[in-house]
Design a protein around this motif. Structure first.
Motif, mmCIF file in Angstrom:
data_model
loop_
_atom_site.group_PDB
_atom_site.id
_atom_site.type_symbol
_atom_site.label_atom_id
_atom_site.label_comp_id
_atom_site.label_asym_id
_atom_site.label_seq_id
_atom_site.Cartn_x
_atom_site.Cartn_y
_atom_site.Cartn_z
ATOM 1 N N ASP A 13 0.832 -1.205 0.000
ATOM 2 C CA ASP A 13 0.000 0.000 0.000
ATOM 3 C C ASP A 13 0.867 1.256 0.000
ATOM 4 O O ASP A 13 0.603 2.206 -0.729
ATOM 5 C CB ASP A 13 -0.928 0.028 1.220
ATOM 6 C CG ASP A 13 -2.070 -0.959 1.121
ATOM 7 O OD1 ASP A 13 -2.350 -1.466 0.005
ATOM 8 O OD2 ASP A 13 -2.695 -1.236 2.170
ATOM 9 N N GLU A 14 1.917 1.238 0.831
ATOM 10 C CA GLU A 14 2.820 2.387 0.880
ATOM 11 C C GLU A 14 3.503 2.585 -0.468
ATOM 12 O O GLU A 14 3.652 3.718 -0.937
ATOM 13 C CB GLU A 14 3.859 2.215 1.979
ATOM 14 C CG GLU A 14 4.749 3.436 2.108
ATOM 15 C CD GLU A 14 5.747 3.355 3.243
ATOM 16 O OE1 GLU A 14 6.543 4.292 3.353
ATOM 17 O OE2 GLU A 14 5.735 2.367 4.006
ATOM 18 N N GLU A 15 3.899 1.492 -1.111
ATOM 19 C CA GLU A 15 4.534 1.582 -2.419
ATOM 20 C C GLU A 15 3.599 2.253 -3.427
ATOM 21 O O GLU A 15 3.997 3.155 -4.160
ATOM 22 C CB GLU A 15 4.931 0.195 -2.910
ATOM 23 C CG GLU A 15 5.582 0.209 -4.278
ATOM 24 C CD GLU A 15 5.873 -1.182 -4.799
ATOM 25 O OE1 GLU A 15 6.819 -1.294 -5.588
ATOM 26 O OE2 GLU A 15 5.154 -2.131 -4.445
ATOM 27 N N ARG A 16 2.347 1.833 -3.445
ATOM 28 C CA ARG A 16 1.371 2.447 -4.362
ATOM 29 C C ARG A 16 1.195 3.930 -4.078
ATOM 30 O O ARG A 16 1.175 4.762 -4.999
ATOM 31 C CB ARG A 16 0.031 1.731 -4.271
ATOM 32 C CG ARG A 16 -0.024 0.410 -5.008
ATOM 33 C CD ARG A 16 -1.432 -0.163 -5.045
ATOM 34 N NE ARG A 16 -1.867 -0.676 -3.753
ATOM 35 C CZ ARG A 16 -1.566 -1.873 -3.273
ATOM 36 N NH1 ARG A 16 -0.815 -2.691 -3.974
ATOM 37 N NH2 ARG A 16 -2.005 -2.252 -2.091
ATOM 38 N N LEU A 17 1.088 4.275 -2.804
ATOM 39 C CA LEU A 17 0.912 5.683 -2.436
ATOM 40 C C LEU A 17 2.135 6.518 -2.802
ATOM 41 O O LEU A 17 1.999 7.646 -3.289
ATOM 42 C CB LEU A 17 0.617 5.805 -0.943
ATOM 43 C CG LEU A 17 -0.738 5.294 -0.514
ATOM 44 C CD1 LEU A 17 -0.856 5.307 1.008
ATOM 45 C CD2 LEU A 17 -1.864 6.111 -1.136
ATOM 46 N N LEU A 18 3.323 5.978 -2.583
ATOM 47 C CA LEU A 18 4.537 6.709 -2.948
ATOM 48 C C LEU A 18 4.615 6.934 -4.450
ATOM 49 O O LEU A 18 5.017 8.013 -4.907
ATOM 50 C CB LEU A 18 5.778 5.959 -2.459
ATOM 51 C CG LEU A 18 6.020 6.019 -0.952
ATOM 52 C CD1 LEU A 18 7.065 4.985 -0.552
ATOM 53 C CD2 LEU A 18 6.444 7.406 -0.525
ATOM 54 N N ASP B 225 4.172 10.661 -8.940
ATOM 55 C CA ASP B 225 3.478 11.085 -10.160
ATOM 56 C C ASP B 225 2.930 12.494 -10.011
ATOM 57 O O ASP B 225 3.080 13.339 -10.891
ATOM 58 C CB ASP B 225 2.305 10.147 -10.467
ATOM 59 C CG ASP B 225 2.648 9.093 -11.467
ATOM 60 O OD1 ASP B 225 3.762 9.107 -12.012
ATOM 61 O OD2 ASP B 225 1.763 8.248 -11.712
ATOM 62 N N PHE B 226 2.276 12.746 -8.895
ATOM 63 C CA PHE B 226 1.703 14.069 -8.639
ATOM 64 C C PHE B 226 2.789 15.135 -8.685
ATOM 65 O O PHE B 226 2.641 16.155 -9.351
ATOM 66 C CB PHE B 226 1.000 14.093 -7.278
ATOM 67 C CG PHE B 226 0.562 15.461 -6.877
ATOM 68 C CD1 PHE B 226 -0.619 15.989 -7.376
ATOM 69 C CD2 PHE B 226 1.317 16.225 -6.012
ATOM 70 C CE1 PHE B 226 -1.026 17.269 -7.019
ATOM 71 C CE2 PHE B 226 0.922 17.494 -5.645
ATOM 72 C CZ PHE B 226 -0.256 18.019 -6.152
ATOM 73 N N HIS B 227 3.875 14.886 -7.980
ATOM 74 C CA HIS B 227 4.943 15.880 -7.924
ATOM 75 C C HIS B 227 5.584 16.123 -9.271
ATOM 76 O O HIS B 227 5.863 17.261 -9.626
ATOM 77 C CB HIS B 227 5.990 15.488 -6.882
ATOM 78 C CG HIS B 227 5.602 15.884 -5.503
ATOM 79 N ND1 HIS B 227 5.709 17.158 -5.042
ATOM 80 C CD2 HIS B 227 5.064 15.161 -4.501
ATOM 81 C CE1 HIS B 227 5.268 17.224 -3.813
ATOM 82 N NE2 HIS B 227 4.866 16.021 -3.454
ATOM 83 N N THR B 228 5.815 15.074 -10.028
ATOM 84 C CA THR B 228 6.482 15.281 -11.311
ATOM 85 C C THR B 228 5.574 15.985 -12.306
ATOM 86 O O THR B 228 6.052 16.673 -13.202
ATOM 87 C CB THR B 228 6.996 13.958 -11.905
ATOM 88 O OG1 THR B 228 5.921 13.042 -12.025
ATOM 89 C CG2 THR B 228 8.077 13.356 -11.049
#
Length: 58
Positions: free
Chosen positions: A11-16, A21-24
């Protein structure tokens, strides 16, 4: 590693990945962070993503 721990890391991997993606895609338009601060933040996300991937391999 227990199934619960594995699921939490996945779950943490997916969120990261979503955060990265959001930041880039959007941080340049939405933030007044300096280029150095943006780079450090993205590096921290990438570092943790790598850590999580390593833990999941075990």
């Amino acid at each position: 590693m227990s199934d619960a721990e594995r699921e939490e890391l996945e779950d943490e991997e997916r969120l990261l990945k979503l955060l990265l993606d959001f930041h880039t895609k959007y941080v340049d338009e939405m933030s007044s962070m300096s280029e150095e601060a943006k780079g450090q933040h993205i590096d921290a996300i990438l570092d943790r993503l790598w850590e999580v991937k390593q833990l999941l391999k075990n």
